[in-house]
Design a protein around this motif. Structure first.
Motif, PDB file in Angstrom:
ATOM      1  N   LEU A   1       0.842  -1.216   0.164  1.00 41.95           N
ATOM      2  CA  LEU A   1       0.036  -0.104  -0.125  1.00 41.95           C
ATOM      3  C   LEU A   1       0.831   1.279  -0.044  1.00 41.95           C
ATOM      4  O   LEU A   1       2.029   1.305   0.446  1.00 41.95           O
ATOM      5  CB  LEU A   1      -0.839   0.108   1.175  1.00 41.95           C
ATOM      6  N   SER A   2       0.333   2.122  -0.506  1.00 33.51           N
ATOM      7  CA  SER A   2       0.868   3.363  -0.418  1.00 33.51           C
ATOM      8  C   SER A   2       1.066   4.190   1.127  1.00 33.51           C
ATOM      9  O   SER A   2       0.407   3.655   1.733  1.00 33.51           O
ATOM     10  CB  SER A   2       0.062   4.722  -1.192  1.00 33.51           C
TER      11      SER A   2
ATOM     12  N   LYS B   1      -1.296   4.225   6.318  1.00 31.76           N
ATOM     13  CA  LYS B   1      -1.819   5.077   7.566  1.00 31.76           C
ATOM     14  C   LYS B   1      -3.241   4.805   7.845  1.00 31.76           C
ATOM     15  O   LYS B   1      -3.651   4.689   9.118  1.00 31.76           O
ATOM     16  CB  LYS B   1      -1.362   6.605   7.413  1.00 31.76           C
ATOM     17  N   HIS B   2      -3.857   5.005   6.851  1.00 36.11           N
ATOM     18  CA  HIS B   2      -5.504   4.749   6.879  1.00 36.11           C
ATOM     19  C   HIS B   2      -5.736   3.265   7.450  1.00 36.11           C
ATOM     20  O   HIS B   2      -6.482   3.142   8.510  1.00 36.11           O
ATOM     21  CB  HIS B   2      -6.289   4.994   5.592  1.00 36.11           C
ATOM     22  N   SER B   3      -5.162   2.413   6.821  1.00 38.59           N
ATOM     23  CA  SER B   3      -5.232   1.033   7.671  1.00 38.59           C
ATOM     24  C   SER B   3      -4.724   0.898   8.771  1.00 38.59           C
ATOM     25  O   SER B   3      -5.532   0.005   9.788  1.00 38.59           O
ATOM     26  CB  SER B   3      -4.556   0.187   6.568  1.00 38.59           C
TER      27      SER B   3
ATOM     28  N   ILE C   1      -6.373  -3.904   9.606  1.00 43.09           N
ATOM     29  CA  ILE C   1      -5.050  -3.532   8.945  1.00 43.09           C
ATOM     30  C   ILE C   1      -5.194  -4.150   7.522  1.00 43.09           C
ATOM     31  O   ILE C   1      -4.604  -3.795   6.589  1.00 43.09           O
ATOM     32  CB  ILE C   1      -4.011  -4.413   9.731  1.00 43.09           C
ATOM     33  N   LEU C   2      -6.027  -5.234   7.229  1.00 39.69           N
ATOM     34  CA  LEU C   2      -6.211  -6.101   5.988  1.00 39.69           C
ATOM     35  C   LEU C   2      -7.341  -5.501   5.135  1.00 39.69           C
ATOM     36  O   LEU C   2      -7.264  -5.794   3.926  1.00 39.69           O
ATOM     37  CB  LEU C   2      -6.388  -7.340   6.379  1.00 39.69           C
ATOM     38  N   HIS C   3      -8.128  -4.846   5.627  1.00 41.98           N
ATOM     39  CA  HIS C   3      -9.374  -4.468   4.861  1.00 41.98           C
ATOM     40  C   HIS C   3      -9.203  -3.946   3.506  1.00 41.98           C
ATOM     41  O   HIS C   3     -10.112  -4.102   2.567  1.00 41.98           O
ATOM     42  CB  HIS C   3     -10.407  -3.773   5.510  1.00 41.98           C
ATOM     43  N   ASP C   4      -7.999  -3.128   3.204  1.00 44.80           N
ATOM     44  CA  ASP C   4      -7.902  -2.360   1.827  1.00 44.80           C
ATOM     45  C   ASP C   4      -6.753  -3.121   1.369  1.00 44.80           C
ATOM     46  O   ASP C   4      -6.262  -2.519   0.251  1.00 44.80           O
ATOM     47  CB  ASP C   4      -7.716  -0.914   1.963  1.00 44.80           C
TER      48      ASP C   4
ATOM     49  N   LEU D   1      -4.798  -2.276  -6.490  1.00 44.09           N
ATOM     50  CA  LEU D   1      -4.389  -3.111  -7.688  1.00 44.09           C
ATOM     51  C   LEU D   1      -5.085  -2.641  -8.924  1.00 44.09           C
ATOM     52  O   LEU D   1      -6.159  -1.674  -8.691  1.00 44.09           O
ATOM     53  CB  LEU D   1      -5.139  -4.534  -7.499  1.00 44.09           C
ATOM     54  N   SER D   2      -4.664  -2.826 -10.054  1.00 38.08           N
ATOM     55  CA  SER D   2      -5.145  -2.301 -11.178  1.00 38.08           C
ATOM     56  C   SER D   2      -6.278  -2.982 -11.808  1.00 38.08           C
ATOM     57  O   SER D   2      -6.395  -4.348 -11.045  1.00 38.08           O
ATOM     58  CB  SER D   2      -3.954  -2.245 -12.523  1.00 38.08           C
TER      59      SER D   2
END
Ligand SMILES: [Fe+2]
Ligand SMILES: [Fe+2]
Length: 190
Positions: free
Chosen positions: A14-15, A20-22, A48-51, A56-57
């Motif tokens: 993740l970016s 940070k959001h996760s 922590i895993l939800h996103d 992904l493309s």
């Protein structure tokens, strides 16, 4: 795999902003689970895993759709924003062996659904109001989430419906069913 190793795996894909959001969703979800009698470790892991597949493309999502024999309905095909909630659960089961309860909380974190479990409500709301979220009304939603989970869920679902309508898109039937279900629980004098 322990929590810290899983968190490090998430950070790799993740970016910085979304990680940070996760992490915010994970901490908020754990706090909510403690407050409302849920399993804080399970909530933290779901958070922590939800996103995990959010960045992904479209091609990568479609690869997962084929790999896991996922059927997308017409509304889902037309809503790329929903894809990450659909592709993540089978991936998380295979990769980290998460429980059905966690997979389901990830599956419904974008739309909600009728008759949500405690963990589903917690992840839906934590995703909405974790500390890095910033929108009109977020403070009120935060306060309400720690006062009364179902009142907060009703408010969040209503805000979500309004936001989708404003953007000219179609509100997903799961969101409408979630809201109808929650409104149905309301007593007449409320
Ligand atoms: Fe998401
Ligand atoms: Fe999220």
């Amino acid at each position: 795999m322990d929590y810290e190793s899983i968190k490090a795996e998430v950070e790799k894909v993740l970016s910085a902003r979304r990680f940070k959001h996760s992490a915010g969703v994970a901490d908020t979800a754990a706090a909510l689970a403690e407050k409302y009698g849920g399993d804080a470790d399970e909530a933290r892991l779901a958070g922590i895993l939800h996103d995990i597949t959010k960045e992904l493309s479209p091609e990568e999502h479609m690869k997962l759709v084929r790999k896991y024999n996922i059927t997308l309905d017409e509304d889902e095909k037309a809503a790329p924003k929903l894809w990450h909630a659909i592709t993540a659960p089978p991936l998380l089961k295979e990769r980290f062996g998460v429980s059905d309860a966690i997979a389901s909380a990830v599956r419904y974190h974008t739309t909600g659904r009728a008759d949500m479990s405690l963990l589903e409500k917690i992840i839906y709301l934590a995703d909405y109001m974790e500390p890095s979220r910033d929108f009109d009304g977020v403070e009120k939603l935060r306060r309400l989430t720690f006062e009364n989970l179902d009142d907060a869920l009703r408010l969040a679902l209503r805000m979500s419906v309004e936001e989708v309508k404003r953007s000219g898109k179609k509100v997903h039937k799961n969101t409408l069913e979630a809201l109808m279900y929650m409104e149905g629980l309301k007593k007449p004098e409320d």
